[in-house]
Design a protein around this motif. Structure first.
Motif, mmCIF file in Angstrom:
data_model
loop_
_atom_site.group_PDB
_atom_site.id
_atom_site.type_symbol
_atom_site.label_atom_id
_atom_site.label_comp_id
_atom_site.label_asym_id
_atom_site.label_seq_id
_atom_site.Cartn_x
_atom_site.Cartn_y
_atom_site.Cartn_z
ATOM 1 N N UNK A 144 31.714 6.793 46.185
ATOM 2 C CA UNK A 144 32.741 5.884 45.650
ATOM 3 C C UNK A 144 33.759 6.636 44.795
ATOM 4 N N UNK A 145 33.313 7.651 44.083
ATOM 5 C CA UNK A 145 34.265 8.448 43.305
ATOM 6 C C UNK A 145 35.182 9.258 44.211
ATOM 7 N N UNK A 146 34.665 9.747 45.316
ATOM 8 C CA UNK A 146 35.464 10.558 46.240
ATOM 9 C C UNK A 146 36.445 9.717 47.054
ATOM 10 N N UNK A 147 36.205 8.433 47.138
ATOM 11 C CA UNK A 147 37.082 7.554 47.912
ATOM 12 C C UNK A 147 38.511 7.561 47.352
ATOM 13 N N UNK A 148 38.666 7.705 46.047
ATOM 14 C CA UNK A 148 40.009 7.724 45.465
ATOM 15 C C UNK A 148 40.848 8.830 46.098
ATOM 16 N N UNK A 149 40.294 10.020 46.183
ATOM 17 C CA UNK A 149 41.030 11.138 46.773
ATOM 18 C C UNK A 149 41.332 10.921 48.237
ATOM 19 N N UNK A 150 40.358 10.423 48.976
ATOM 20 C CA UNK A 150 40.561 10.166 50.400
ATOM 21 C C UNK A 150 41.622 9.078 50.599
ATOM 22 N N UNK A 151 41.555 8.011 49.808
ATOM 23 C CA UNK A 151 42.534 6.925 49.935
ATOM 24 C C UNK A 151 43.935 7.415 49.587
ATOM 25 N N UNK A 152 44.039 8.287 48.587
ATOM 26 C CA UNK A 152 45.348 8.844 48.246
ATOM 27 C C UNK A 152 45.892 9.700 49.380
ATOM 28 N N UNK A 153 45.038 10.518 49.984
ATOM 29 C CA UNK A 153 45.477 11.352 51.105
ATOM 30 C C UNK A 153 45.877 10.501 52.300
ATOM 31 N N UNK A 154 45.070 9.484 52.615
ATOM 32 C CA UNK A 154 45.395 8.619 53.755
ATOM 33 C C UNK A 154 46.657 7.803 53.481
ATOM 34 N N UNK A 155 46.810 7.344 52.249
ATOM 35 C CA UNK A 155 48.011 6.593 51.897
ATOM 36 C C UNK A 155 49.255 7.439 52.016
ATOM 37 N N UNK A 156 49.147 8.695 51.616
ATOM 38 C CA UNK A 156 50.291 9.606 51.711
ATOM 39 C C UNK A 156 50.582 9.923 53.174
ATOM 40 N N UNK A 157 49.533 10.100 53.983
ATOM 41 C CA UNK A 157 49.713 10.444 55.389
ATOM 42 C C UNK A 157 50.361 9.292 56.155
ATOM 43 N N UNK A 158 49.983 8.052 55.848
ATOM 44 C CA UNK A 158 50.566 6.914 56.561
ATOM 45 C C UNK A 158 52.012 6.692 56.157
ATOM 46 N N UNK A 159 52.396 7.066 54.949
ATOM 47 C CA UNK A 159 53.787 6.910 54.519
ATOM 48 C C UNK A 159 54.704 7.900 55.213
ATOM 49 N N UNK A 160 54.197 9.109 55.536
ATOM 50 C CA UNK A 160 55.037 10.131 56.151
ATOM 51 C C UNK A 160 55.256 9.896 57.624
ATOM 52 N N UNK A 161 54.368 9.154 58.273
ATOM 53 C CA UNK A 161 54.471 8.943 59.724
ATOM 54 C C UNK A 161 55.588 7.977 60.040
#
Length: 161
Positions: A144-161
């Motif tokens: 659950x603590x690591x999800x923050x980093x993954x969600x930030x990376x996925x959120x950034x990746x979806x914005x660039x596409x």
């Protein structure tokens, strides 16, 4: 190390001139440059981050409980998710809430409160949950603590596409 080697190493260090190297001057950004930089780095809404954390906690509890066949493990995993989510929510409320001050002291205060609450929840886990599965709790907490980093990376990746 022999004394002679230490003296040679110290002399070689003293002969270096790393403190004389000049860094290029830092140029402040103009308002337009700062706005362009912010536009290239879109923020992920905090609610989406917490939702991802909650979903992760529930999924880990379901998987752990299903694989182990133990309700104790599932409850322990849910509690591990709560140890990650509840203190984070408290800090987010304190730092980003309507009455939040924008100061370093406020950030440090809420971070201290978050860490204290997480520590207290972990210390009280054996009291509140009997029997307790520490592996399930800790795995769920870490994921659950690591999800923050993954969600930030996925959120950034979806914005660039």
């Amino acid at each position: 190390m022999p004394r002679g080697q230490q003296v040679r190493d110290a002399a070689a260090f003293d002969d270096s001139d790393w403190w004389h190297d000049e860094d290029p001057p830092v140029q402040p950004l103009t308002r337009e440059e700062a706005q362009a930089l912010i536009a290239r780095q879109p923020a992920v809404p905090i609610a989406r981050l917490f939702l991802a954390q909650v979903v992760c906690g529930v999924l880990v509890a379901l998987v752990w409980g299903g694989v182990s066949g133990s309700l104790t493990a599932a409850v322990s995993a849910l509690y591990g998710g709560a140890v990650a989510i509840v203190p984070n929510a408290l800090m987010a409320r304190g730092v980003l809430g309507s009455r939040a001050g924008r100061s370093v002291f406020g950030l440090v205060f809420w971070e201290f409160l978050k860490m204290s609450l997480a520590g207290a929840m972990l210390a009280l886990a054996p009291v509140w949950i009997k029997p307790l599965s520490w592996p399930a709790l800790l795995v769920s907490l870490v994921l659950c603590l690591k999800v923050f980093g993954v969600a930030l990376l996925l959120g950034r990746a979806t914005k660039k596409i």
